[in-house]
Scaffold this active site. Sequence first.
Site, mmCIF file in Angstrom:
data_model
loop_
_atom_site.group_PDB
_atom_site.id
_atom_site.type_symbol
_atom_site.label_atom_id
_atom_site.label_comp_id
_atom_site.label_asym_id
_atom_site.label_seq_id
_atom_site.Cartn_x
_atom_site.Cartn_y
_atom_site.Cartn_z
ATOM 1 N N GLU A 155 0.792 -1.248 0.000
ATOM 2 C CA GLU A 155 0.000 0.000 0.000
ATOM 3 C C GLU A 155 0.824 1.299 0.000
ATOM 4 O O GLU A 155 0.576 2.192 0.802
ATOM 5 C CB GLU A 155 -0.964 -0.007 1.195
ATOM 6 C CG GLU A 155 -1.876 -1.226 1.209
ATOM 7 C CD GLU A 155 -2.863 -1.236 2.375
ATOM 8 O OE1 GLU A 155 -2.761 -0.374 3.264
ATOM 9 O OE2 GLU A 155 -3.747 -2.107 2.383
ATOM 10 N N GLU A 260 -6.054 -10.934 -1.168
ATOM 11 C CA GLU A 260 -6.849 -10.722 0.053
ATOM 12 C C GLU A 260 -8.336 -10.692 -0.283
ATOM 13 O O GLU A 260 -9.069 -9.793 0.125
ATOM 14 C CB GLU A 260 -6.442 -9.408 0.741
ATOM 15 C CG GLU A 260 -4.957 -9.318 1.049
ATOM 16 C CD GLU A 260 -4.557 -8.070 1.833
ATOM 17 O OE1 GLU A 260 -5.434 -7.346 2.338
ATOM 18 O OE2 GLU A 260 -3.339 -7.817 1.934
#
Length: 369
Positions: A155, A260
């Site tokens: 991220e 995910e």
Amino acid sequence: MIKTTILFLVITLLLASHKQKEKGLKDLFEDSFFIGVALNGRQVSSEDSKVNALIEGNFNSLSPENGLKWALVHPQPESYHFEFGDAYVALGEQLNAFTIGHCLVWHQQVPDWVFEDETGALVDKEELYSRMRTHIQTVAGRYKGKIQGWDVVNEAFNEDGSFRESKWFQIAGSDFIKEAFRNAAKADPEAELYYNDYNVWKASKRNGILDFAKEMKAEGIKIDAIGMQGHYQLESPSLEEIERGIIDIHEAGFKVMITELDVDVLPRPRSAEGADLNMNFANSEEYNPYKDGISPEAEAKLAQRYADIFAIFEKHKDKITRVTFWGLSDRNSWLNNFPVRGRTNYPLLFDRNLDPKKEVFEKLAGVIR
Ligand code: XIL
């Protein structure tokens, strides 16, 4: 007569249990990609046979939900907690699973001390890199040969493709990403190395990520795959957007991993719409509509959504090497507490009793038929 009946029953049961084994998720997609699951500490060391059977029967790849994040594995400069990691890689070896490490460098779940000196001021780049190097060498080094792929950086980009203003970035600029990959490659030269992020289906964000990943590759820095987290909702993103993401990553020269996956079935409160994200939403009719059970309509939508998404994954199985679910069952999903706390969500393939969702599995089986 009785003997024959008993024999018949035994054979039927044996066949049924054999069949059930064959029908695990991982077997459904065995010609396509690994099917992974993120596990917490209780699951990794579970003595509950239902939990263990579920993991073993359905998944051939593991991810650590929290236990290898910096704050948990390395909370103080001189202190490491390897209990989770050791049990986790042991389980991976026992199951012969493709075992993932998550994550070496991230702006969340990282202690403040990493960025600060004794006065609380930000350290300089050299000091930050020294701390990063020690961390990566110690953690990735310990699991060398036992973890097959690492989310090295998580991220680091904004939605518009610019760099996130994290403390990593403030101190070291975008080079911190390269430095993390350089260190990871040194710590375990055999492990695959990944950049991982959410909303990679957004073209602007993806372009920023892919430009930088290509630059790294051109400089000889090892980076094998881009992880699309895959935290999806029932209606968004569109299938076209997901597909475009997969194709673009592949065309840029990287493996694609869905790292995910889950599907949020609840309405998303937006702070912009006045919802106080700090309050507990357990008693909100509007935002917690299925607290006593999901409606058949929503369950049907979930089944269709998973079937649609997996149809895209199947179509691009030559590009995708792994699809990992973020959690074992609805009971454990982080989406019960994100983006707000205290709700009852239904984002995964196994329900709160750890039973497979029949409708979802039927639709999924249809995808590969
Ligand atoms: C989440 C965990 O599931 C939660 O238990 C924890 O409280 C916060 O982090 N992106 C990631 C994951 O890369 O590490 C996050 O996991 C979910 C979003």
